[in-house]
Design an enzyme around this catalytic site. Structure first.
Site, PDB file in Angstrom:
ATOM      1  N   ASN A  30       0.881  -1.173   0.000  1.00 41.88           N
ATOM      2  CA  ASN A  30       0.000   0.000   0.000  1.00 41.88           C
ATOM      3  C   ASN A  30       0.917   1.222   0.000  1.00 41.88           C
ATOM      4  OD1 ASN A  30      -1.815   2.054   0.492  1.00 41.88           O
ATOM      5  ND2 ASN A  30      -2.222   1.461   2.621  1.00 41.88           N
ATOM      6  N   TRP A  31       1.035   1.835  -1.161  1.00 43.06           N
ATOM      7  CA  TRP A  31       1.983   2.950  -1.284  1.00 43.06           C
ATOM      8  C   TRP A  31       1.476   4.240  -0.636  1.00 43.06           C
ATOM      9  CZ3 TRP A  31       4.043   2.563  -7.055  1.00 43.06           C
ATOM     10  CH2 TRP A  31       4.966   1.507  -7.108  1.00 43.06           C
ATOM     11  N   LYS A  32       0.199   4.285  -0.309  1.00 40.16           N
ATOM     12  CA  LYS A  32      -0.388   5.504   0.263  1.00 40.16           C
ATOM     13  C   LYS A  32      -0.096   6.689  -0.671  1.00 40.16           C
ATOM     14  CE  LYS A  32       0.016   3.340   4.735  1.00 40.16           C
ATOM     15  NZ  LYS A  32       0.111   3.450   6.181  1.00 40.16           N
ATOM     16  N   HIS A  73      -9.416   1.756   4.805  1.00 42.56           N
ATOM     17  CA  HIS A  73      -8.142   1.853   5.529  1.00 42.56           C
ATOM     18  C   HIS A  73      -8.320   2.795   6.721  1.00 42.56           C
ATOM     19  CE1 HIS A  73      -3.999   2.832   6.491  1.00 42.56           C
ATOM     20  NE2 HIS A  73      -3.679   1.701   5.909  1.00 42.56           N
ATOM     21  N   GLU A 101      -6.583   5.120   7.812  1.00 46.12           N
ATOM     22  CA  GLU A 101      -6.315   6.544   7.511  1.00 46.12           C
ATOM     23  C   GLU A 101      -7.521   7.188   6.830  1.00 46.12           C
ATOM     24  OE1 GLU A 101      -2.613   5.785   5.496  1.00 46.12           O
ATOM     25  OE2 GLU A 101      -1.767   5.137   7.404  1.00 46.12           O
ATOM     26  N   GLU A 131      -5.600  -4.755  10.586  1.00 45.66           N
ATOM     27  CA  GLU A 131      -4.524  -3.789  10.801  1.00 45.66           C
ATOM     28  C   GLU A 131      -4.743  -3.030  12.108  1.00 45.66           C
ATOM     29  OE1 GLU A 131      -2.512  -2.684   6.832  1.00 45.66           O
ATOM     30  OE2 GLU A 131      -4.194  -1.328   7.119  1.00 45.66           O
ATOM     31  N   GLY A 142       2.686   1.983  10.711  1.00 45.52           N
ATOM     32  CA  GLY A 142       3.693   3.029  10.539  1.00 45.52           C
ATOM     33  C   GLY A 142       4.447   3.368  11.820  1.00 45.52           C
ATOM     34  N   SER A 165       3.365  -2.459  10.221  1.00 47.74           N
ATOM     35  CA  SER A 165       4.813  -2.593  10.416  1.00 47.74           C
ATOM     36  C   SER A 165       5.364  -3.958   9.995  1.00 47.74           C
ATOM     37  CB  SER A 165       5.208  -2.275  11.856  1.00 47.74           C
ATOM     38  OG  SER A 165       4.878  -0.922  12.154  1.00 47.74           O
ATOM     39  N   GLY A 204       5.061   1.082   4.625  1.00 45.60           N
ATOM     40  CA  GLY A 204       6.446   1.549   4.526  1.00 45.60           C
ATOM     41  C   GLY A 204       7.401   0.607   3.815  1.00 45.60           C
TER      42      GLY A 204
HETATM   43  P1  PGA Z   1       2.889   0.080   7.549  1.00 44.34           P
HETATM   44  O1  PGA Z   1       1.433   0.398   6.952  1.00 44.34           O
HETATM   45  O2  PGA Z   1       3.327  -1.216   6.933  1.00 44.34           O
HETATM   46  O3  PGA Z   1       3.735   1.240   7.118  1.00 44.34           O
HETATM   47  O4  PGA Z   1       2.736  -0.043   9.022  1.00 44.34           O
HETATM   48  C1  PGA Z   1       0.476  -0.615   6.797  1.00 44.34           C
HETATM   49  C2  PGA Z   1      -0.799  -0.057   6.211  1.00 44.34           C
HETATM   50  O5  PGA Z   1      -1.163   1.085   6.552  1.00 44.34           O
HETATM   51  O6  PGA Z   1      -1.465  -0.730   5.407  1.00 44.34           O
END
Ligand code: PGA
Length: 243
Positions: free
Chosen positions: A9-11, A96, A98, A165, A171, A204, A226
């Site tokens: 997931n590149w966001k 997600h 976010e 998640e 993150g 993570s 990440g």
């Molecule tokens: P992360 O993000 O691997 O940077 O913790 C995971 C995600 O938000 O899908």
């Protein structure tokens, strides 16, 4: 059979030039990665067409990070299922944390977006997870159960991936213990009518911990932020337990 899905997931990362360079570096590193695992990159909207073209005919599928519930209309800033389907997008991240936290997604809008994804022939990756506060208050199970219940009403469970998640692990470098992620994912599976739905862990995940996570009996893949941004690292995740 439950399918293993390793998804990046590149966001809000990568221009077209950066996405091109990533694909060029990644592809030679996938030689020898067993084909029992589906590989997906969920990229920002501006790189989707380019990614779909570059990866056409390869084993890597392209995913979007959001989808609107209507096919078209006066929804400034949104993108619809037919728009994604037309350019060869196969997956889409829905709900997600976010999006829930910063953009007001609710279980009802998540449900509507899941339906739109399936109607357009895409596979949605439904994200659920609890906050640190909820975990500390022993509310994890109630929160996850409610999120799943609200999201999957009238959803086809034969074209669905779920990602557990925990928000406190996203993150932060703080991974949920593999056994605990396995336990929660088992609870999610018990709520489904199709026990073969692939359920990922996210939060993570990195090359150093992916083997342990993937060794858990209930965990069918990873959704990775990440550590999916570098081609070398994504290739190592794709080749978990092999290298
Ligand atoms: P992360 O993000 O691997 O940077 O913790 C995971 C995600 O938000 O899908």
């Amino acid at each position: 059979m439950r399918k293993v899905v390793i998804a990046g997931n590149w966001k809000m990362h990568k221009t077209q030039a950066e996405a091109s360079a990533f694909v060029q570096q990644l592809m030679p590193q996938l030689d020898g990665v067993p084909d029992d695992r589906e590989l997906v990159l969920c990229a920002p909207f501006t790189t989707l067409d380019l990614m779909a073209n570059k990866l056409k005919g390869s084993r890597v599928k392209v995913g979007a990070q959001n989808i609107h519930w209507e096919k078209s209309g006066a929804y400034t800033g949104e993108i619809s299922g037919p728009m994604l389907q037309e350019i060869g997008i196969r997956y889409v991240v829905v709900g997600h944390s976010e999006r829930r936290q910063y953009f007001g997604e609710t279980d009802a809008t998540v449900n509507a977006r899941l339906k739109a994804a399936q109607a357009a022939g895409l596979t949605p990756i439904l994200c659920v997870g609890e906050t640190k506060q909820q975990r500390d208050a022993n509310e994890t199970e109630a929160v996850i159960t409610a999120q799943i219940e609200g999201a999957i009403a009238d959803i086809n469970q034969y074209n669905l991936v779920i990602a557990y998640e925990p928000i406190w692990a996203i993150g932060t470098g703080e991974t949920c213990a593999a056994e605990e992620a396995n336990r929660v994912i088992g609870l999610i599976r018990a709520q489904l009518s199709n026990s073969e739905v692939s359920i990922q862990y996210g939060g993570s995940v990195k090359p150093a911990n992916v083997d342990e996570i993937m060794a858990q009996s209930e965990i069918d893949g990873a959704l990775v932020g990440g550590a999916s941004l570098e081609a070398d690292s994504f290739a190592q995740l794709a080749g978990y337990q092999q290298r």
